[in-house]
Scaffold this active site. Structure first.
Site, mmCIF file in Angstrom:
data_model
loop_
_atom_site.group_PDB
_atom_site.id
_atom_site.type_symbol
_atom_site.label_atom_id
_atom_site.label_comp_id
_atom_site.label_asym_id
_atom_site.label_seq_id
_atom_site.Cartn_x
_atom_site.Cartn_y
_atom_site.Cartn_z
ATOM 1 N N CYS A 86 -17.266 -12.238 -9.750
ATOM 2 C CA CYS A 86 -18.499 -11.488 -9.502
ATOM 3 C C CYS A 86 -19.367 -12.207 -8.459
ATOM 4 O O CYS A 86 -18.991 -12.285 -7.309
ATOM 5 C CB CYS A 86 -19.234 -11.268 -10.838
ATOM 6 S SG CYS A 86 -20.486 -9.977 -10.743
ATOM 7 N N HIS A 203 -15.020 -8.955 -14.764
ATOM 8 C CA HIS A 203 -15.260 -10.180 -15.535
ATOM 9 C C HIS A 203 -14.148 -10.430 -16.556
ATOM 10 O O HIS A 203 -14.274 -10.009 -17.716
ATOM 11 C CB HIS A 203 -16.588 -10.071 -16.286
ATOM 12 C CG HIS A 203 -17.793 -10.145 -15.405
ATOM 13 N ND1 HIS A 203 -18.336 -11.332 -15.005
ATOM 14 C CD2 HIS A 203 -18.558 -9.178 -14.848
ATOM 15 C CE1 HIS A 203 -19.401 -11.103 -14.237
ATOM 16 N NE2 HIS A 203 -19.548 -9.792 -14.121
ATOM 17 N N GLU A 205 -13.615 -13.062 -18.123
ATOM 18 C CA GLU A 205 -14.153 -13.908 -19.207
ATOM 19 C C GLU A 205 -14.858 -13.076 -20.274
ATOM 20 O O GLU A 205 -15.143 -13.566 -21.357
ATOM 21 C CB GLU A 205 -15.076 -14.990 -18.629
ATOM 22 C CG GLU A 205 -16.508 -14.566 -18.313
ATOM 23 C CD GLU A 205 -16.663 -13.755 -17.029
ATOM 24 O OE1 GLU A 205 -15.636 -13.309 -16.470
ATOM 25 O OE2 GLU A 205 -17.819 -13.528 -16.615
#
Lengths: 230, 769
Positions: A86, A203, A205
């Protein structure tokens, strides 16, 4: 394996990356403050999401001049893995680690939702745990994610298999309605020429815990674990 | 020390006093307090502290009647935020606050700074913010001006919260002509802390230095709190300079720095310089600690030259904190701030002498005796009388309203309700909010309540903001009860136990008897419901004078409910996701259609009595939902509210557009009720549940004496929604319903022309009327 998670004053996904590494992957992680001058022995560097220095000028434009970024660039030049997510992707482009740029979303609005990604190249150190063409559900949350590059760069990226992920619809095909930000060729993530820097707007994560709806990002971290420590 | 008028300050005249919003009585009280005429600076200080926004002068006597205690409440009203214990040594700080007037004249910055303020209220308690919610109200989306306000507010909230990195996990948006001239923008923040880290904004320790921390003080937002305490008028646009400008990046730095400061042990108190800035933060901290303070405005870091003490005291520049440090720890405080690239300056001291003193260098420019300046404000109990028009509207026999021809097809009516912007999917809104950052969002926006896990424990919080202003307008006490009961029910639908509320009381001008009546009755209703549901009030915000030249808003007491889920793996979703599961209705349909979305949307009627709300029944239903979730007996649970049973059923089917499941329902048991009341009436205390363990659910409902009836089964993907009522069979494809519900707001908003400009306020397009 040791992950170093760079923290700029406006980073806000550093915490998520930290927990993805320590809780879901079970590996070691430490934060690397932007004013620091060494990577504290990190094997993998994560440039997390957020708004590095407020990003009122242009996302990532100031971050690339920070002391820690000098070390990150040197690490990347040595072939060290860098996962740029990002805002991290934006910074990596600004710092010249990756080609192209991330412009404001075509809609001019911030977009936050879970998108579908297609794995384009499972041969990289970040994607080895996926199958070619595999569809992933991963959250995005950004205002400036429209991947843009000149024709020549795009052709080279495609030819070298450096497009890692693309935005696709439920049927696995690219189409305008499945492209959340207007990225050229629906590109969601690319790797560097050496294959050791991955920049992606989604994302991974945020997709490592079944409780939160998707674990499709976990294989990315596992790929790094198997490829880098091997 | 002698207080001297500052050279160049205006003379105190009756006109100047009136301009500062003080009544003649209040001015005389001030003169008596001082024993002399006030200086200009003192007049400014008092006007800031004694305005409605800061002093609660029309609401305080009523607010005192609210229940505020429970064993789990660690901090009730009076602090920056309320705090409850959730077990495991963890506590939750939360508060809701309005930014209505700023948002009415400058939607982007008005909403953004509203988010900034509420974040600061929470992290000054030592809590790390983990979630934001928003309760928004606008006029009809048919108006270009309303679309401009709506788009600007949503973008302002998004840009601020997204940058700071706190997920917006839920909220509500209501569109009603009652809010045309005066939108409501309420933001709620929830944070987590260890119980032993709880920080209070109480000044103590004579000799301790008072420090200004964070952004510098400028001339923006002077008299913002006074602006918030008057009716909006034709001239309100000219007050745009009173709206502050937000800087979420500085906020993020201030958040991290403040939490580090609190953890460091170098400070004794910290408070946001919010409404009325330095004045209220210093006076409030002094009042809580019952100590004197002295502030030197010459030492306050400013970003403009030539600022007077008056301006420095009243500035509402954003992202600033007032800190009482431990004597001798000033350098440590500065070091922490410097790490986050922020400043800290000693600007005053806690003193033994019971006085609130402001100097400019050596000159004393303001001095008030005692430490109770804040609470010395008079309170008012004005006359209250219900408006005759409201009484008449409530008494109207709405069952006599003839059906429209189109209503012969109930699917038409259902479609109309699903596409009502108030009922329709709000994805257009929350797609602009980062809902998943911090990776704790188990259930995000769109469900009955948001569910946010507490990392490191098995627990989660369930969060909801809710109010139906139309109910409150037609019956303030009942409407307020419903707001509490419904938010509790929403939270319980996730399986969580409702624990406490914060509230935002948005009302009109309390000096009008019909408005004060609404306020008094609504607060009574909140109190009754909170007592019955054991959800005490831990704080909140009162926003009065929500009036435009056209009218006052619907009285809107927004309830922010916090619930605790002991096992996050048991969290229950709203929509159907289990093919073949049994469908159950908890609670009983009624013949009520008063005050409904059906009447407003289909007939343009706002009348009739709101549905009855039995608080004992509300409590039993909550207990049933929590008990059933614990036993794993709930596959899904969705509250019945605006639009009634049919709308809720449809939502259960279509909420997840990627995987819509049909349903086959038989509600013939109630075929004696008027069909429109059965399908679209908003009778309270009802929930649609799907279950794989009907016997267990039955046992739990029976034990709690909650009516239960099996009404059908969840269908497969692609199956229609089919509802049998006696001989009548109503069947509709889900695509049709989904198009109505999912696409309503995007379709309307794509009609608006240019997108709203970004941070650069000056370039905002002026609305085209």
């Amino acid at each position: 394996m040791k992950f170093g998670i760079v923290t700029f004053p406006g980073s806000n996904c550093d915490y998520d990356a930290f927990h993805a590494v320590t809780d879901a992957l079970g590996e070691e992680a430490r934060y690397l403050w932007h004013r620091e001058h060494d990577l504290a022995g990190a094997d993998v560097v994560v440039l997390p999401g957020g708004f590095s220095y407020g990003d009122y000028l242009r996302a990532g434009a100031i971050a690339r001049f920070s002391p820690i970024m000098r070390e990150v660039v040197a690490h990347a030049k040595r072939g060290g893995p860098v996962l740029a997510i990002c805002n991290g992707f934006q910074i990596a482009c600004e710092a010249g680690l990756l080609p192209g740029a991330l412009l404001r979303n075509e809609s001019l609005a911030f977009v936050s939702e879970t998108v579908r990604l297609r794995v384009e190249n499972p041969e990289t150190m970040f994607t080895a745990g996926y199958e070619k063409g595999q569809l992933l559900r991963i959250p995005i949350a950004h205002g400036e994610g429209r991947y843009t590059a000149d024709e020549e760069t795009l052709t080279r990226l495609e030819g070298d298999g450096r497009v890692a992920f693309r935005y696709v619809g439920p049927d696995g095909r690219t189409d305008a309605s499945a492209n959340p930000n207007g990225s050229m060729r629906a590109i969601a993530g690319i790797v560097s020429e050496g294959g050791n820097v991955l920049g992606m707007m989604p994302h991974p994560e945020r997709a490592v815990d079944p409780l939160l709806g998707s674990v499709d990002g976990l294989a990315l971290f596992e790929s790094l674990l198997s490829r880098v420590s091997a | 020390m002698r207080v001297e008028p500052r050279p160049g300050d205006p003379r105190i005249t009756p006109a100047l006093v009136a301009e500062h919003g003080l009544t003649q009585d209040e001015f005389e009280r001030l003169v008596a307090l001082l024993g002399r005429e006030p200086t200009f600076t003192e007049l400014g200080v008092v006007s800031a502290l004694w305005n409605e926004h800061c002093s609660y002068k029309h609401s305080r006597p009523l607010l005192r009647t609210l229940p505020t205690k429970a064993p789990w409440v660690l901090q009730g009203p009076g602090e920056n935020a309320g705090v409850i214990s959730v077990g495991d040594g963890l506590a939750v700080a939360f508060k809701i606050e309005s930014h209505n007037h700023p948002s009415a004249v400058e939607p982007y910055q008005g909403a953004a700074t509203g988010v900034g303020g509420i974040l600061r209220d929470v992290f000054t308690m030592g809590a790390r913010p983990i979630a934001l919610l928003d309760s928004l109200r606008f006029g009809s989306l048919d108006s270009p001006r309303v679309r401009y306000l709506f788009a600007g507010v949503v973008k302002g909230i998004g840009d601020y919260g997204n940058c700071v990195g706190i997920p917006t996990v839920g909220g509500e948006v209501v569109f009603d002509p009652a809010y045309e001239g005066n939108p409501l923008v309420n933001a709620m923040c929830v944070g987590v802390l260890h119980e032993d880290e709880l920080m209070r904004a109480v000044a103590e320790g004579v000799g301790n230095p008072i420090m200004a921390v964070g952004a510098r003080t400028g001339r923006d937002g002077i008299h913002g709190a006074t602006f918030a305490s008057e009716d909006l008028s034709e001239g309100s646009d000219a007050k745009r300079p009173r709206v502050q400008v937000g800087d979420p990046f500085t906020e993020k730095l201030l958040l991290e720095a403040s939490l580090e400061l609190i953890g460091s042990g170098h400070i004794v108190a910290i408070q946001d310089m919010g409404a009325a800035g330095l004045t209220s933060s210093s006076a409030e901290m002094a009042a809580r600690g019952d100590v004197g303070v002295t502030i030197d405005t010459a030492k306050v870091p400013v970003r403009e030259t030539g600022m007077t003490p008056y301006e420095i005291l009243l500035s509402e520049s954003q992202e600033r904190m007032l800190v009482v440090a431990k004597k001798g720890h000033e350098e440590e405080v500065r070091k922490i701030l410097a790490k986050w690239e922020l400043e800290a300056a000693v600007i005053g001291e806690v003193i033994a002498e019971p006085v609130y003193r402001v100097t400019e260098g050596d000159r004393v420019v303001a001095e008030f005796p005692g430490s109770r300046l804040v609470t010395d404000c008079p309170t008012y109990t004005p006359p209250a009388e219900e408006s005759a028009a409201v009484r008449e509207a409530r008494g109207r026999d709405v069952s006599a309203i003839p059906e429209r021809v189109e209503e012969q097809d109930p699917v038409w009516t259902l479609e109309q309700l699903l596409s009502s912007p108030t009922v329709a999917s709000k994805r257009w809104v929350y797609r602009q909010y980062d809902t998943t950052v911090r990776t704790n969002t188990v259930v995000g926006p769109g469900g009955d309540a948001a569910v946010v896990r507490l990392r490191g424990t098995k627990k989660a919080l369930a969060l909801k903001v809710d109010c139906n202003g139309r109910y409150v307008a037609l019956d303030p006490r009942l409407g307020a009860r419903i707001a509490v009961a419904e938010s509790a029910r929403n939270v319980a639908c996730t399986g969580a136990r409702p624990r406490a509320i914060t509230n935002n009381l948005n009302f009109g001008n309390p000096k009008r008897p019909e408005v004060y009546f609404q306020l008094r009755e609504a607060i009574a209703g909140i109190g009754e419901a909170c007592t019955a549901l054991e959800t005490p009030v831990t704080g909140g915000n009162v926003s009065l004078y929500n009036e435009s030249p056209q009218s006052a808003v619907h009285p809107t007491p927004v309830i922010g409910m916090v619930g605790v889920l002991d096992d996050v793996d048991r969290a229950v979703r709203s929509h159907f996701h289990d093919e073949g599961a049994d469908l159950v209705l908890l609670g009983e349909p009624t013949s009520e259609i008063g005050a409904s979305e059906y009447l407003a949307r289909i007939h343009g009627v706002v009348a009739g009595a709101p549905p009855a709300c039995d608080l004992v029944g509300a409590r039993r239903l909550v207990d049933t939902l929590v008990g059933a979730a614990e036993k794993g007996a709930l596959a899904s649970a969705h509250d019945i509210s605006e639009g009634g049973l049919a709308v809720s059923l449809a939502e259960c089917c279509i909420m997840d557009r990627d995987r819509m499941l049909g349903a086959t329902i038989d509600i013939s048991a109630w075929s004696t009720l008027p069909l429109r009341a059965l399908l679209f009436g908003e009778g309270q205390n009802r929930v649609i549940v799907s279950t794989r363990d009907l016997p267990a659910l039955k046992r739990i409902a029976e034990r709690n004496r909650v009516p239960l009836r099996a009404i059908g089964t969840v269908g497969v993907a692609g199956a229609p929604l089919s509802i049998r009522v006696g001989t009548r069979l109503i069947v509709t494809s889900l695509e049709r319903l989904a198009a109505a519900w999912h696409d309503a707001i995007p379709n309307i908003m794509s009609r608006s022309t240019a997108p709203i400009a970004v941070a650069a306020t000056e370039t905002l397009t002026t609305p085209v009327e």
